[in-house]
Design a protein around this motif. Structure first.
Motif, PDB file in Angstrom:
ATOM      1  N   GLY A 247       5.119  -2.067   1.873  1.00  9.15           N
ATOM      2  CA  GLY A 247       4.829  -0.843   1.749  1.00  9.15           C
ATOM      3  C   GLY A 247       5.213   0.594   1.838  1.00  9.15           C
ATOM      4  N   ILE A 248       4.397   1.920   1.437  1.00 12.00           N
ATOM      5  CA  ILE A 248       4.859   3.362   2.219  1.00 12.00           C
ATOM      6  C   ILE A 248       4.535   3.848   2.468  1.00 12.00           C
ATOM      7  N   ILE A 249       4.182   5.012   3.775  1.00 12.61           N
ATOM      8  CA  ILE A 249       3.920   5.755   3.701  1.00 12.61           C
ATOM      9  C   ILE A 249       4.490   7.221   3.112  1.00 12.61           C
ATOM     10  N   PHE A 250       3.989   8.262   2.946  1.00  9.95           N
ATOM     11  CA  PHE A 250       4.392   9.094   2.128  1.00  9.95           C
ATOM     12  C   PHE A 250       3.158  10.755   2.642  1.00  9.95           C
ATOM     13  N   ILE A 251       4.548  10.985   2.786  1.00  9.29           N
ATOM     14  CA  ILE A 251       4.061  12.748   4.028  1.00  9.29           C
ATOM     15  C   ILE A 251       3.755  13.972   2.596  1.00  9.29           C
ATOM     16  N   SER A 252       3.186  14.271   2.033  1.00  4.92           N
ATOM     17  CA  SER A 252       2.948  15.863   1.457  1.00  4.92           C
ATOM     18  C   SER A 252       2.178  16.219   1.309  1.00  4.92           C
ATOM     19  N   HIS A 253       2.267  17.835   1.098  1.00  3.43           N
ATOM     20  CA  HIS A 253       1.969  18.542   1.287  1.00  3.43           C
ATOM     21  C   HIS A 253       0.631  18.898   0.249  1.00  3.43           C
ATOM     22  N   LYS A 254       1.688  18.510  -1.317  1.00  4.79           N
ATOM     23  CA  LYS A 254       0.707  18.104  -2.565  1.00  4.79           C
ATOM     24  C   LYS A 254      -0.333  17.207  -3.089  1.00  4.79           C
ATOM     25  N   LEU A 255      -1.249  18.130  -2.763  1.00  7.29           N
ATOM     26  CA  LEU A 255      -2.105  16.623  -2.781  1.00  7.29           C
ATOM     27  C   LEU A 255      -2.850  16.331  -4.176  1.00  7.29           C
ATOM     28  N   ASN A 256      -1.800  16.955  -5.154  1.00 12.08           N
ATOM     29  CA  ASN A 256      -1.735  16.328  -7.290  1.00 12.08           C
ATOM     30  C   ASN A 256      -0.612  15.549  -6.836  1.00 12.08           C
ATOM     31  N   GLU A 257       0.069  15.193  -6.276  1.00 12.23           N
ATOM     32  CA  GLU A 257       0.869  14.080  -5.775  1.00 12.23           C
ATOM     33  C   GLU A 257       0.369  13.908  -4.959  1.00 12.23           C
TER      34      GLU A 257
ATOM     35  N   GLU B 273       0.628  -1.372   0.076  1.00 12.45           N
ATOM     36  CA  GLU B 273       0.431   0.396   0.063  1.00 12.45           C
ATOM     37  C   GLU B 273       0.941   0.981  -0.236  1.00 12.45           C
ATOM     38  N   ILE B 274       0.423   2.376  -0.971  1.00 12.29           N
ATOM     39  CA  ILE B 274       0.753   3.522  -0.854  1.00 12.29           C
ATOM     40  C   ILE B 274      -0.035   4.711   0.058  1.00 12.29           C
ATOM     41  N   CYS B 275       0.290   4.937   1.432  1.00 11.35           N
ATOM     42  CA  CYS B 275      -0.254   5.585   2.535  1.00 11.35           C
ATOM     43  C   CYS B 275       0.153   6.759   2.099  1.00 11.35           C
ATOM     44  N   ALA B 276      -1.251   7.872   2.042  1.00 11.51           N
ATOM     45  CA  ALA B 276      -0.756   9.737   2.576  1.00 11.51           C
ATOM     46  C   ALA B 276      -0.899   9.482   3.745  1.00 11.51           C
ATOM     47  N   LEU B 277       0.173  10.623   4.117  1.00 12.48           N
ATOM     48  CA  LEU B 277      -0.165  10.648   5.848  1.00 12.48           C
ATOM     49  C   LEU B 277      -0.363  12.308   5.911  1.00 12.48           C
ATOM     50  N   LEU B 278      -1.672  13.500   6.440  1.00 11.13           N
ATOM     51  CA  LEU B 278      -2.029  14.334   5.199  1.00 11.13           C
ATOM     52  C   LEU B 278      -2.060  15.110   7.106  1.00 11.13           C
ATOM     53  N   GLY B 279      -1.597  16.411   6.772  1.00 11.31           N
ATOM     54  CA  GLY B 279      -2.215  17.185   8.119  1.00 11.31           C
ATOM     55  C   GLY B 279      -1.523  18.694   7.816  1.00 11.31           C
TER      56      GLY B 279
END
Ligand SMILES: Nc1ncnc2c1ncn2[C@@H]1O[C@H](COP(=O)(O)OP(=O)(O)OP(=O)(O)O)[C@@H](O)[C@H]1O
Ligand SMILES: [Mg+2]
Length: 500
Positions: free
Chosen positions: A191-201, A29-35
């Motif tokens: 598995g990848i946890i991906f932190i980003s502020h770019k929502l298009n990514e 899974e590639i999961c975005a961690l947002l906030g």
């Protein structure tokens, strides 16, 4: 492998950063961690990576509870953490960097360079990466450095990789390269946890998302079920403005004029001008030369020919100190590398530019600096503890705001902002746009360098698009749209770009 974090709590003093956070993630899974900035994303991942200790809660791997007292224990469990500040040694070749701290030795105890080289080569082949392991790290661009870090993580047989804002300083092409690599990892069930502020990514690369707000996990689910607007709303708790920005536009005298500016092959024959109260955007793709151009204008680099005029008078800007004296301020591109001084506190980082202006006989007027900073702290809605806390105790986006505050304090006539919203959350982006507009209303000439066409369109009066070191074209009004900007940025012209 399945990772679970349950009922995680963490406070720094009276700051309850994580109140009760639980989630599980699976391999592949590639999961975005947002906030928002300061929501606790890095803190949560630092706990998973063994860098920080939680106050209470549990970490489970495949259902079994584990303790990560050190980063090494987290690594041994198969979790690799790629921090935003990369940990590579420039003066060593790639293959030696791949084995830092875990060097392979021959039977006689010396470094087994040959084996390290071959193992690296093998890994690159497996990951489909066309890169010579003999290359020195210093010769790699940012994305390849990132890729070396990821491969190094893979060498430790990581089943999970945490990437904390890996793309903030990458160009679009570099990001593509990284995404290709992430897809390969996904196929290998990593598995990848991906932190980003770019929502298009996030929309492009992630299949799941987690959103943190006020210390809680407020939303999670499949990316295919949401829009970027939904994600932004979960992050900030209300709808994020999308309508155009409006300001009272009053253009004054010409502040800066550049004529035929050239620096070797980096940029050639650049001419443009900007008036007080005007906001001009510069955009383009990798290698367009816009950052280098403004570094020269700011005196950080030399040009080979051409003229710079400030307020109609020709000037030779031979150093950045001279540029600051002439009323130019420059927010550089990469915060971590060029803009913060890690050993200094928040206030000192914010006021370093104004030291010479506000000090008398070498004594720094701390009170004045505090007053100045206080105004900016409010305007930028900086989330911080004490002024004397270390800059590194701030979340990434809040560090960026401090750097911005520093240049605003210099009270410039010409403000150059290179990538001003890097690492800041969707809500704070709007705050920064408001500030840019307000500065223009106060008759400052503002230059915004950005690779995000949408950002340029929202805040700028006109956009100058560069391509391989030349000005390919300029757009304004209706013509300032993503379509024409992209057409110019890829070396085309406007007539090609216009459909009908
Ligand atoms: N070592 C520390 N000491 C004190 N406070 C800290 C420390 N590390 C983080 N904090 C505080 O914890 C909060 C969460 O920070 P964190 O770095 O986790 O945010 P983030 O979600 O990663 O934000 P950003 O998007 O800006 O990177 C912030 O208020 C920050 O100031
Ligand atoms: Mg962070």
């Amino acid at each position: 492998m399945e990772i679970g974090m349950q009922h995680i709590r963490k406070s720094f003093g009276s700051n309850d950063v994580l109140k009760d956070v639980s989630f599980t993630l699976n391999g592949g899974e590639i999961c975005a961690l947002l906030g928002e900035n300061g929501a606790g994303k890095s803190t949560l991942m630092n706990i998973l990576g063994g860098v920080l200790q939680m106050d209470s809660g549990a970490i489970l791997i495949d259902g079994k509870q584990v303790e990560f007292a050190t980063p090494a224990q987290s690594q041994d469990a198969g979790i690799a953490f790629i921090h935003q500040e990369l940990n590579l040694i420039n003066d060593l070749p790639i293959y030696e960097n791949m084995f830092l701290g875990r060097e392979l030795k021959t039977k006689r105890g010396s470094l087994d360079l040959e084996k390290m080289y071959h193992k690296t080569k093998e890994m690159f082949t497996k990951m489909n990466i066309d890169l010579d392991p003999n290359k020195m790290v210093r010769d790699l661009d940012a994305s390849y450095k990132q890729i070396v870090e990821i491969c190094r993580a893979m060498m430790t047989n990581a089943s999970f990789i945490i990437m904390d804002e890996p793309t903030t300083s990458l160009t679009d092409q570099e990001i593509d390269r990284m995404f290709t690599m992430m897809r390969t990892l996904k196929e290998h069930n990593v598995g990848i946890i991906f932190i980003s502020h770019k929502l298009n990514e996030v929309m492009e690369i992630c299949n799941r998302y987690l959103v943190l707000r006020d210390g809680n996990l407020v939303s999670e689910g499949n990316v295919s079920d949401v829009t970027p607007k939904d994600l932004a709303r979960y992050m900030v708790g209300h709808d994020v403005r999308t309508e155009p920005l409006i300001r009272e536009k009053r253009l004054g005298n010409e502040i800066l004029r550049v004529e035929g500016l050239t620096s070797g092959h980096i940029f050639k024959n650049i001419s443009f001008s900007i008036k007080s109260g005007e906001i001009v955007g510069f955009t383009g793709l990798l290698g367009d030369g816009r950052s280098e151009l403004f570094q020269c204008i700011f005196g950080a680099d030399q040009t080979t020919s051409g003229k710079i005029l400030l307020n109609g008078k020709e000037v030779k800007i031979t150093s950045t100190t001279k540029a600051i004296k002439e009323g130019i301020a420059y927010l550089p591109r990469n915060r971590k590398e060029n803009a913060i001084i890690k050993d200094m506190n928040i206030l000192d980082n914010a006021s370093i530019v104004t030291w010479p202006m506000l000090s008398r006989r070498g004594t720094i007027n701390t009170k004045k600096h505090q007053e100045l900073f206080e105004e900016q702290r409010k305007a930028l809605r900086l989330k911080m503890g004490e002024l004397t806390d270390s800059i590194t105790s701030l979340s990434g986006g809040n560090q960026q705001k401090v750097v911005l505050a520093k240049w605003l304090a210099a009270n410039p006539k010409l403000l150059i902002l290179d990538n001003p919203t890097q690492g800041v959350d969707v809500g704070a982006k709007e705050d920064i746009y408001d500030i840019i507009l307000k500065l223009a209303e106060e008759n400052i000439a503002v230059v915004v360098l950005s690779s995000e066409a949408n950002e340029i369109i929202r805040v700028c009066d006109r956009a100058i698009v560069m391509y391989h070191g030349i000005i390919q074209g300029e757009v304004t009004g209706e013509k300032m749209n993503e379509h024409s900007i992209m057409s110019l940025a890829t070396g085309g012209d406007l007539s090609e770009g216009e459909v009908s």
